[in-house]
Each structure stands twice: as structure tokens, then as C-alpha cells.
Design an enzyme around this catalytic site. Structure first.
Site, PDB file in Angstrom:
ATOM      1  N   TYR A 187       0.744  -1.293  -0.082  1.00 46.19           N
ATOM      2  CA  TYR A 187       0.097  -0.079  -0.122  1.00 46.19           C
ATOM      3  C   TYR A 187       0.959   1.186   0.090  1.00 46.19           C
ATOM      4  O   TYR A 187       1.923   1.199   0.483  1.00 46.19           O
ATOM      5  CB  TYR A 187      -0.890   0.083   1.214  1.00 46.19           C
ATOM      6  CG  TYR A 187      -0.471   0.797   2.266  1.00 46.19           C
ATOM      7  CD1 TYR A 187      -1.484   1.625   2.861  1.00 46.19           C
ATOM      8  CD2 TYR A 187       0.756   0.697   2.973  1.00 46.19           C
ATOM      9  CE1 TYR A 187      -1.064   2.616   4.077  1.00 46.19           C
ATOM     10  CE2 TYR A 187       0.946   1.156   4.266  1.00 46.19           C
ATOM     11  CZ  TYR A 187       0.028   2.233   4.723  1.00 46.19           C
ATOM     12  OH  TYR A 187       0.193   3.045   5.567  1.00 46.19           O
ATOM     13  N   TYR A 215       9.473  -1.497   4.094  1.00 48.78           N
ATOM     14  CA  TYR A 215       9.095  -0.073   4.324  1.00 48.78           C
ATOM     15  C   TYR A 215       9.712   0.727   3.804  1.00 48.78           C
ATOM     16  O   TYR A 215      10.933   0.713   3.776  1.00 48.78           O
ATOM     17  CB  TYR A 215       8.982  -0.035   6.027  1.00 48.78           C
ATOM     18  CG  TYR A 215       8.339   1.235   6.463  1.00 48.78           C
ATOM     19  CD1 TYR A 215       7.024   0.977   6.813  1.00 48.78           C
ATOM     20  CD2 TYR A 215       9.232   2.396   6.710  1.00 48.78           C
ATOM     21  CE1 TYR A 215       6.473   2.246   7.236  1.00 48.78           C
ATOM     22  CE2 TYR A 215       8.369   3.441   7.116  1.00 48.78           C
ATOM     23  CZ  TYR A 215       7.035   3.337   7.494  1.00 48.78           C
ATOM     24  OH  TYR A 215       6.295   4.768   8.035  1.00 48.78           O
ATOM     25  N   PHE A 275       3.485   9.941   4.504  1.00 48.17           N
ATOM     26  CA  PHE A 275       3.969   9.201   3.464  1.00 48.17           C
ATOM     27  C   PHE A 275       4.633   7.866   3.767  1.00 48.17           C
ATOM     28  O   PHE A 275       5.434   7.923   4.524  1.00 48.17           O
ATOM     29  CB  PHE A 275       4.810   9.939   2.602  1.00 48.17           C
ATOM     30  CG  PHE A 275       5.592   9.282   1.455  1.00 48.17           C
ATOM     31  CD1 PHE A 275       5.000   8.989   0.349  1.00 48.17           C
ATOM     32  CD2 PHE A 275       6.679   8.529   1.790  1.00 48.17           C
ATOM     33  CE1 PHE A 275       5.669   8.246  -0.752  1.00 48.17           C
ATOM     34  CE2 PHE A 275       7.511   7.601   0.882  1.00 48.17           C
ATOM     35  CZ  PHE A 275       6.879   7.605  -0.384  1.00 48.17           C
ATOM     36  N   GLU A 276       4.042   7.019   3.272  1.00 51.87           N
ATOM     37  CA  GLU A 276       4.848   5.473   3.521  1.00 51.87           C
ATOM     38  C   GLU A 276       4.351   4.671   2.219  1.00 51.87           C
ATOM     39  O   GLU A 276       3.067   4.666   1.996  1.00 51.87           O
ATOM     40  CB  GLU A 276       4.766   5.063   4.834  1.00 51.87           C
ATOM     41  CG  GLU A 276       3.175   4.449   5.282  1.00 51.87           C
ATOM     42  CD  GLU A 276       3.183   4.208   6.754  1.00 51.87           C
ATOM     43  OE1 GLU A 276       4.324   4.372   7.367  1.00 51.87           O
ATOM     44  OE2 GLU A 276       2.222   3.425   7.150  1.00 51.87           O
ATOM     45  N   ILE A 277       5.192   3.852   1.940  1.00 54.19           N
ATOM     46  CA  ILE A 277       5.002   2.726   1.095  1.00 54.19           C
ATOM     47  C   ILE A 277       5.498   1.436   1.595  1.00 54.19           C
ATOM     48  O   ILE A 277       6.646   1.357   1.982  1.00 54.19           O
ATOM     49  CB  ILE A 277       5.662   2.847  -0.544  1.00 54.19           C
ATOM     50  CG1 ILE A 277       5.303   4.277  -1.100  1.00 54.19           C
ATOM     51  CG2 ILE A 277       5.270   1.893  -1.430  1.00 54.19           C
ATOM     52  CD1 ILE A 277       5.888   4.603  -2.211  1.00 54.19           C
TER      53      ILE A 277
END
EC number: 2.4.1.-
Length: 378
Positions: A187, A215, A275-277
């Protein structure tokens, strides 16, 4: 009879045109072409469009099992559209990844219509239930309300807000359990009102997968001690009770100064999680699941004002090997009031980025970017 002046002027003009053409045939057109391409890119940037063509990207591969995720409310519609447009322009118009929107109330027809027209992939709209968006049933309400009053008096950031506490708890331990995300592997968290200032010439989901990373972040900074005075002690208690979860090549040196390990104090460094993927299986892992349960039974999201950013950051730093965490240094990203801008020459010379590298947050004293790089290289 003399030659008419008009004929003389015409001959002079014709001579100038021929001379210019002969000169430009040697080296002019190449220079003019370069200028034209640059101006074309600059104009595209001014229109808010991508500057790169398909040939500028790495070869396109099949999409990953991933979604773009936004937690928002109906009143956030304008900021939500700003974020969607930015992500679509800079990245997703080429990949058409689906979007998942979540809200603690039903989405309005206006919100659904506007956002579904702007996304390039499918869109799913989810209303959260009371278990996901609520407070634990066994909490001491008087203690919680006193904490809110005290933090309000002390002007602690968001200390006055119960809904902010509920949101941080949701983002810490519930978003990845929602049925709408249950079938995804990755995500990308997108918040209303953010903007991306660089074209993204690859698939970051695939990058995480190919490089075995779990992460990804773009901004790191110190948090406010007043919001989480007991979080580190509660976290250390969990590690002492569950030493099997501590990664061998962890990032303790990122969150604790001077190589003191678990015996040292938390330096407040965290990844800014707006913000993180990430690989959702990291959050679904026994280590993270047990960690959140341990935090939740201590009620620190409400008795204090623990944020999801330090929770995610402590978990990633402790449970993942440092090689599994990726710094998206090549992303340009803005979330009020800070932004990150790549500092390499190429990103700006090619007009891939439209931001001022001298103003990037990485140079500010409360940034933890250098701390992260030291951790990686240690």
C-alpha cells in the site's frame, strides 16, 4: 531610374534569412532543439503535467498487488483532489493502480463522483466501523479526559483532539486489517493536501519487492516528547518480553543515540508516516500484531497522544533488518509545512523535479535524514 526602396529592403531581408539558414545548418538546429525541449518541459510543469515521456521510464512490468490508500472525510474533498491529481500526474497515470478511500462516515455522492473521475484505476469507498474508529471499551474515561484537558492547557500539538487520537490508533493497528485491504500485498499512503514535485520514473511497489524491502519513507524527523513520554519504556518492555522479534541487523542506532541500544533513551527520530509505501505483510506479522496489542492495552494513544508515525518507526527499526527499509530520496514530496526535494543535479537538469533543493527539510536541525544515513552505513 533607381531601384525602388521596397525591393532593396526585400533583398536585404532575403539575404538575412539565407545567411541564418546556412549558419543554422551547421550547428544551430541542435541548440534550438535542446532549447525547445527544455521549454516544452517547463511549460508542461507549469500546467502541472508530467515532463517525462514513456521512453524515459524503465521498461514497464506487470503491476504489483497494491493499492493507493487515503483516509479522509467528505470535507477534505478539495485537498483530496489535489493529492490525487499529483499522484496520478507524477506516477499513476501510467500504472492505473486502484485507490482505496476510507472514512468514519458515509462518503457523499459529491466526493465519490469527483474522486472517481480523477483516478486512473478503480476506486473503493469504505465506511469504518466502531471497532476500527473508536476507543477501547475498558479505558479509564476520566483519565483520558484529564489528559486531553492537560495537553490542551499545555498547548501540546493536537493534544486537544480526541478524533486525532482515534485516527492515530486506527493508523497504528487497524487500517491493514480492513477487509478492503486484506487481499493487497502493498500500500501507498496518501493524505489530503500533499503534493509530489518530481516525476517517479519507476514502480516503487516493484522496487520494494525486487529489493526485498518492507517499508519505505521519504521524510524523517524528531517527534514531540510531550506526546509520547512513556512509549519507549512500553516498547522496551515488549522487546524484553519478546526478544525473538528483535531483528539481528536492526536500526536501533537510528532511534537511540551513541550506540546505546535498548539501554539508551529514545531520540524521538521517526519516519513521517503521512507518506509511506509498505508491504502490508509487515503490519500483519506476529511481531507487529503483538506489538500493537501490547501498546493498545497500555492505552497510550489516549492517556498520552501516541502517533502512528513513531509506532510504525519503532516497529520497523526493531523488527526489520535495516536493509529492509528504503529511503525514497529521489521523491519530491510536500506535506504542510515541510518538503523533501532531491539534491542531485540530474533530477533538476532534466526537469524531472520542480522544487528547491536548498529548502529541503533534510538540512534542518530536527531532521533525522543524516541519522538514517549513518545508521545504514554503520
Amino acid at each position: 531610374m533607381g531601384i525602388p526602396k521596397s525591393s532593396i529592403y526585400f533583398c536585404i531581408l532575403l539575404f538575412c534569412i539565407i545567411s541564418f539558414y546556412l549558419q543554422s545548418s551547421k550547428d544551430g538546429p541542435k541548440e534550438l532543439k535542446v532549447k525547445y525541449v527544455f521549454l516544452k518541459k517547463a511549460t508542461a510543469k507549469q500546467r502541472g503535467e508530467s515532463s517525462l515521456t514513456d521512453s524515459d521510464y524503465f521498461p514497464k512490468q506487470p503491476n504489483m498487488n497494491a493499492t493507493l490508500f487515503m483516509l479522509c472525510r467528505n470535507r477534505d474533498i478539495k485537498d483530496a483532489l489535489v493529492s490525487i491529481q499529483s499522484v496520478e500526474d507524477r506516477f499513476n497515470h501510467r500504472y492505473h493502480y486502484p485507490w482505496t478511500f476510507m472514512n468514519d462516515a458515509p462518503f457523499t455522492k459529491e466526493f465519490i463522483t469527483a474522486t472517481s473521475k480523477m483516478v486512473s484505476g478503480d476506486a473503493t469507498y469504505v465506511q469504518l466501523n466502531n471497532e476500527e474508529w473508536g476507543i477501547p471499551i475498558n479505558i479509564d474515561l476520566n483519565r483520558m479526559l484529564k489528559s486531553i484537558r492537560d495537553m490542551t492547557d499545555d498547548k501540546v500539538i493536537y493534544g486537544f483532539s480526541l478524533s486525532y487520537r482515534i485516527m492515530c490508533r486506527f493508523n497504528s493497528g487497524f487500517f491493514y486489517r480492513n477487509k478492503a485491504l486484506s487481499h493487497y500485498d502493498y500500500y501507498w499512503r496518501v493524505e489530503p493536501g500533499v503534493e509530489y514535485s518530481c516525476d517517479i520514473p519507476y514502480d516503487p511497489f516493484r522496487k520494494l519487492s525486487d529489493e526485498n524491502k518492507a517499508y519505505g519513507f521519504v521524510i524523517s524527523m524528531t517527534d514531540y516528547y510531550e506526546t509520547l513520554p512513556s512509549l519507549w519504556n512500553v516498547t522496551r518492555d515488549f522487546i524484553h518480553q519478546n526478544p525473538q522479534y528483535l531483528a539481528q541487523n536492526n536500526s536501533l542506532d537510528f532511534i537511540v543515540n551513541d550506540h546505546q541500544g535498548l539501554s539508551g533513551d529514545y531520540n524521538l527520530c521517526h519516519f513521517w508516516s503521512n507518506f509511506e509505501i509498505a508491504n502490508l505483510n509487515f503490519f500483519r506479522s506476529p511481531a507487529y500484531t503483538d506489538y500493537f496489542a501490547h501498546l493498545d492495552k497500555n492505552y497510550g494513544f489516549f492517556y498520552e497522544r501516541w502517533g502512528d508515525a513513531p509506532v510504525h518507526s519503532l516497529a520497523a527499526s526493531l523488527f526489520l533488518n535495516k536493509s529492509q527499509i528504503h529511503y525514497f530520496e529521489d521523491f519530491g514530496y510536500y506535506h504542510l509545512p515541510w518538503y523533501h526535494c532531491p539534491t542531485d543535479v540530474q533530477s533538476h537538469a532534466t526537469a524531472r523535479c520542480l522544487c528547491d533543493p536548498t529548502g529541503t527539510i533534510d538540512y534542518l536541525p530536527f531532521s533525522c535524514a543524516i541519522k538514517w544515513l549513518e545508521n545504514i552505513n554503520s
